[in-house]
Design a protein around this motif. Structure first.
Motif, PDB file in Angstrom:
ATOM      1  N   GLU A  10      11.238 -97.438 -15.837  1.00  0.00           N
ATOM      2  CA  GLU A  10      12.249 -98.339 -15.493  1.00  0.00           C
ATOM      3  C   GLU A  10      12.276 -98.336 -13.793  1.00  0.00           C
ATOM      4  OE1 GLU A  10      15.879 -97.401 -17.738  1.00  0.00           O
ATOM      5  OE2 GLU A  10      15.642 -98.968 -18.821  1.00  0.00           O
ATOM      6  N   GLY A  11      12.742 -99.493 -13.094  1.00  0.00           N
ATOM      7  CA  GLY A  11      13.002 -99.154 -11.705  1.00  0.00           C
ATOM      8  C   GLY A  11      11.734 -99.551 -11.063  1.00  0.00           C
ATOM      9  N   GLU A  12      11.809 -99.402  -9.632  1.00  0.00           N
ATOM     10  CA  GLU A  12      10.662 -99.914  -8.749  1.00  0.00           C
ATOM     11  C   GLU A  12       9.475 -98.814  -8.709  1.00  0.00           C
ATOM     12  OE1 GLU A  12      10.535-102.929  -7.218  1.00  0.00           O
ATOM     13  OE2 GLU A  12      12.148-103.287  -8.392  1.00  0.00           O
ATOM     14  N   GLN A  13       9.861 -97.469  -8.882  1.00  0.00           N
ATOM     15  CA  GLN A  13       9.013 -96.505  -8.785  1.00  0.00           C
ATOM     16  C   GLN A  13       8.127 -96.424 -10.081  1.00  0.00           C
ATOM     17  OE1 GLN A  13      10.525 -92.766  -7.898  1.00  0.00           O
ATOM     18  NE2 GLN A  13       8.755 -91.743  -7.267  1.00  0.00           N
ATOM     19  N   PRO A  14       6.525 -96.229  -9.864  1.00  0.00           N
ATOM     20  CA  PRO A  14       5.920 -96.169 -10.929  1.00  0.00           C
ATOM     21  C   PRO A  14       5.804 -94.831 -11.199  1.00  0.00           C
ATOM     22  CG  PRO A  14       4.508 -96.380  -8.994  1.00  0.00           C
ATOM     23  CD  PRO A  14       5.976 -96.773  -8.533  1.00  0.00           C
ATOM     24  N   CYS A  15       5.033 -94.394 -12.545  1.00  0.00           N
ATOM     25  CA  CYS A  15       4.800 -93.026 -12.727  1.00  0.00           C
ATOM     26  C   CYS A  15       3.407 -92.849 -13.103  1.00  0.00           C
ATOM     27  CB  CYS A  15       5.727 -92.440 -13.866  1.00  0.00           C
ATOM     28  SG  CYS A  15       5.531 -93.312 -15.412  1.00  0.00           S
ATOM     29  N   ARG A  60       9.910 -85.637 -15.247  1.00  0.00           N
ATOM     30  CA  ARG A  60       9.818 -85.766 -13.738  1.00  0.00           C
ATOM     31  C   ARG A  60       8.277 -85.131 -13.435  1.00  0.00           C
ATOM     32  NH1 ARG A  60      15.175 -85.219 -14.600  1.00  0.00           N
ATOM     33  NH2 ARG A  60      16.446 -86.860 -13.632  1.00  0.00           N
ATOM     34  N   LYS A  61       8.260 -85.158 -12.195  1.00  0.00           N
ATOM     35  CA  LYS A  61       6.884 -84.561 -11.742  1.00  0.00           C
ATOM     36  C   LYS A  61       6.986 -83.071 -12.052  1.00  0.00           C
ATOM     37  CE  LYS A  61       4.177 -83.561  -7.534  1.00  0.00           C
ATOM     38  NZ  LYS A  61       4.089 -83.605  -6.116  1.00  0.00           N
ATOM     39  N   SER A 121      -2.165 -87.621 -34.600  1.00  0.00           N
ATOM     40  CA  SER A 121      -2.600 -86.469 -33.697  1.00  0.00           C
ATOM     41  C   SER A 121      -1.256 -86.038 -32.830  1.00  0.00           C
ATOM     42  CB  SER A 121      -3.472 -87.341 -32.569  1.00  0.00           C
ATOM     43  OG  SER A 121      -2.974 -88.062 -32.018  1.00  0.00           O
ATOM     44  N   THR A 122      -1.405 -84.884 -32.547  1.00  0.00           N
ATOM     45  CA  THR A 122      -0.585 -84.280 -31.264  1.00  0.00           C
ATOM     46  C   THR A 122      -0.588 -84.999 -29.926  1.00  0.00           C
ATOM     47  OG1 THR A 122      -0.199 -82.197 -32.848  1.00  0.00           O
ATOM     48  CG2 THR A 122       0.146 -81.979 -30.339  1.00  0.00           C
ATOM     49  N   GLU A 123       0.231 -85.218 -29.262  1.00  0.00           N
ATOM     50  CA  GLU A 123       0.226 -85.834 -28.003  1.00  0.00           C
ATOM     51  C   GLU A 123       0.844 -84.916 -26.964  1.00  0.00           C
ATOM     52  OE1 GLU A 123       0.456 -90.168 -25.598  1.00  0.00           O
ATOM     53  OE2 GLU A 123       1.598 -89.653 -27.681  1.00  0.00           O
ATOM     54  N   ILE A 124       0.198 -84.778 -25.965  1.00  0.00           N
ATOM     55  CA  ILE A 124       0.803 -84.360 -24.580  1.00  0.00           C
ATOM     56  C   ILE A 124       0.829 -85.038 -23.406  1.00  0.00           C
ATOM     57  CG2 ILE A 124       0.204 -82.494 -22.429  1.00  0.00           C
ATOM     58  CD1 ILE A 124      -1.141 -80.553 -24.649  1.00  0.00           C
ATOM     59  N   MET A 125       1.946 -85.514 -23.172  1.00  0.00           N
ATOM     60  CA  MET A 125       2.090 -86.533 -21.900  1.00  0.00           C
ATOM     61  C   MET A 125       2.663 -85.933 -20.772  1.00  0.00           C
ATOM     62  SD  MET A 125       4.209 -89.043 -24.162  1.00  0.00           S
ATOM     63  CE  MET A 125       4.776 -90.501 -23.079  1.00  0.00           C
ATOM     64  N   TYR A 126       1.692 -85.743 -19.801  1.00  0.00           N
ATOM     65  CA  TYR A 126       2.183 -84.959 -18.484  1.00  0.00           C
ATOM     66  C   TYR A 126       2.422 -85.732 -17.146  1.00  0.00           C
ATOM     67  CZ  TYR A 126       1.821 -80.693 -15.121  1.00  0.00           C
ATOM     68  OH  TYR A 126       2.053 -79.991 -14.222  1.00  0.00           O
ATOM     69  N   MET A 127       3.493 -85.524 -16.444  1.00  0.00           N
ATOM     70  CA  MET A 127       3.818 -86.271 -15.426  1.00  0.00           C
ATOM     71  C   MET A 127       3.344 -85.738 -14.184  1.00  0.00           C
ATOM     72  SD  MET A 127       5.860 -88.766 -16.289  1.00  0.00           S
ATOM     73  CE  MET A 127       6.352 -89.115 -14.692  1.00  0.00           C
ATOM     74  N   ILE A 128       2.351 -86.556 -13.654  1.00  0.00           N
ATOM     75  CA  ILE A 128       1.663 -86.151 -12.370  1.00  0.00           C
ATOM     76  C   ILE A 128       2.734 -86.642 -11.181  1.00  0.00           C
ATOM     77  CG2 ILE A 128      -0.350 -86.367 -10.818  1.00  0.00           C
ATOM     78  CD1 ILE A 128      -1.932 -87.309 -13.487  1.00  0.00           C
ATOM     79  N   SER A 129       3.272 -88.104 -11.218  1.00  0.00           N
ATOM     80  CA  SER A 129       4.182 -88.289 -10.018  1.00  0.00           C
ATOM     81  C   SER A 129       5.157 -89.169 -10.577  1.00  0.00           C
ATOM     82  CB  SER A 129       3.256 -88.907  -9.130  1.00  0.00           C
ATOM     83  OG  SER A 129       2.747 -90.071  -9.490  1.00  0.00           O
TER      84      SER A 129
END
Length: 304
Positions: free
Chosen positions: A85-90, A67-68, A39-47
């Motif tokens: 990676e890192g402390e900040q979640p997405c 990035r957002k 399938s085709t996939e779209i991954m959208y960054m909300i934060s």
């Protein structure tokens, strides 16, 4: 059929979308294994932000930082993985879709593409992945689609199909706008670089000097300059210097041995070699030919 947006049958038959997965997900300190799907996939960054690694060839891997407000569309069967990676979640919104023949309640993708040239262009120019920055238009369409799919799980129906078509059109238009903007920006960089060369051809300059003048990486400037002009930066500079040398030989009395200095070529021997390659004549032969032409013109009464 394959879930790729570039499947030729989509432009010849009447196909409707088929949705395989759609979900919100918050990721933290996570590395996904490489995988692909039909399938085709779209991954959208909300934060937050993340990295998406994409295998675009047998031994080729590209890493994209999202990035957002940015999203990536991955073609079917393209291996990829998510790395956070890192402390900040997405937080992301994902949708995976393909296409199938079936009973339509709204216009097919072929019919929409007939009316929307940007969508036709998008579907006819395959890519392993596409990354765009969204002024929230795509997010609203994507969010509306997912809400509709959540509420109509058994039979998505006309609304889901129309929202999906709206989503594709918005992505296609956004890509067109991004390409126009990139072209305008590239034109600006090329113009500035050419201006720099015309103002500094008499100096000993190299590619890194040209790149610094327009604030670009040397390798990137080299690529866009060659694509835009058909010449490498060095070839363009040489052409400019030789054209200037021709002008100086024609219109001034500057001694031939000094012309090389006037056009920024440190070695006189190298200058003579470049000039003959450019004009087919040595500087001495070139100036002599110019002087003969002037005499002949005067003798024939051209100046009267």
């Amino acid at each position: 059929m394959n879930g790729s947006l570039f499947e030729p049958r989509l432009r010849g038959g009447d196909y409707i979308p088929r949705f395989f997965a759609y979900y919100y997900k918050q990721w933290h300190d996570y590395t996904m294994s490489y995988h692909d799907h039909h399938s085709t996939e779209i991954m959208y960054m909300i934060s937050g932000f993340c990295r998406v690694d994409v295998q675009t060839g047998e031994n080729t891997e590209e890493s994209i930082t999202l990035r957002k407000g940015e999203f990536i569309m991955l073609d079917a069967c393209v291996p990829h993985r998510l790395v956070v990676e890192g402390e900040q979640p997405c937080r992301m919104l994902n949708v995976e879709f393909g296409f199938t023949e079936g009973v339509r309640v709204g216009p097919s993708i072929r019919q929409i593409a007939t009316e929307e040239q940007e969508l036709t262009t998008l579907m006819s120019r395959p890519f392993p992945y596409l990354v765009l920055s969204d002024p929230e238009e795509v997010y609203y369409a994507l969010k509306s689609l997912v809400l509709e799919l959540d509420q109509r799980k058994e039979q998505p129906g006309a609304m889901a199909e129309m929202l999906f078509m709206q989503l594709l059109v918005r992505i296609a238009r956004l890509r067109e706008e991004a390409e126009r903007s990139n072209t305008q920006q590239t034109d600006m960089y090329i113009k500035r670089c050419i201006e720099f060369l015309h103002l500094n051809y008499d100096r000993d300059i190299v590619v890194k000097d040209m790149a610094a003048a327009v604030n670009l990486h040397p390798g990137y400037l080299h690529r866009i300059f060659k694509k835009h002009t058909g010449l490498t930066l060095t070839a363009y500079l040489t052409m400019l210097r030789m054209d200037k040398a021709c002008m100086l030989l024609q219109q001034t009395d500057i001694p031939i041995q000094e012309i090389a200095d006037y056009v920024g070529v440190a070695s006189r021997q190298y200058f003579h070699m470049l000039f003959k390659k450019h004009t087919g004549q040595t500087p001495v032969e070139y100036r002599s030919a110019v002087e003969r032409n002037v005499r002949n013109y005067a003798e024939e009464g051209g100046g009267s």
